[in-house]
Write a protein that holds these residues in place. Structure first.
Motif, mmCIF file in Angstrom:
data_model
loop_
_atom_site.group_PDB
_atom_site.id
_atom_site.type_symbol
_atom_site.label_atom_id
_atom_site.label_comp_id
_atom_site.label_asym_id
_atom_site.label_seq_id
_atom_site.Cartn_x
_atom_site.Cartn_y
_atom_site.Cartn_z
ATOM 1 N N ASP A 55 54.716 -78.313 -20.608
ATOM 2 C CA ASP A 55 54.120 -78.596 -19.299
ATOM 3 C C ASP A 55 53.639 -77.316 -18.623
ATOM 4 N N LYS A 56 54.405 -76.238 -18.767
ATOM 5 C CA LYS A 56 53.988 -74.944 -18.188
ATOM 6 C C LYS A 56 52.713 -74.449 -18.860
ATOM 7 N N ASP A 58 50.425 -76.289 -20.185
ATOM 8 C CA ASP A 58 49.331 -77.161 -19.727
ATOM 9 C C ASP A 58 48.756 -76.713 -18.390
ATOM 10 N N LYS A 59 49.561 -76.103 -17.551
ATOM 11 C CA LYS A 59 49.128 -75.697 -16.212
ATOM 12 C C LYS A 59 48.317 -74.402 -16.210
ATOM 13 N N ASP A 61 45.233 -72.103 -17.645
ATOM 14 C CA ASP A 61 43.934 -72.243 -18.315
ATOM 15 C C ASP A 61 43.876 -71.513 -19.649
#
Length: 82
Positions: A55-56, A58-59, A61
């Protein structure tokens, strides 16, 4: 195939563990400015990361992750995909 697994493939793990054992402050931390591509095998018996880690990534770019249908030795099991 076990014959395809070479000793040098464990080199990153060796240095990561030595660093953590000898210097707790040098333990790997989440990248903040370094581009990261994280590739893992979905059939590996033990995963050393969590959904939180993904999840990190994914955040950010400049980071990405990819799951491949293989075990631990991605280099020998899915070389074309890498």
């Amino acid at each position: 195939k076990p014959k395809d697994v070479k000793m040098f493939m464990t080199y990153p793990y060796f240095w990561m563990l030595i660093t953590i054992w000898w210097d707790k402050k040098a333990a790997p931390r989440f990248p903040k400015t370094v581009s990261t591509m994280f590739v893992y095998g979905t059939r590996k018996r033990v995963q050393f990361f969590s959904q939180r880690w993904l999840d990190k990534l994914d955040k950010l770019d400049e980071c990405e992750h990819h799951a491949l249908d293989c075990g631990h030795w991605i280099q020998t099991q899915k070389p074309k995909e890498l």
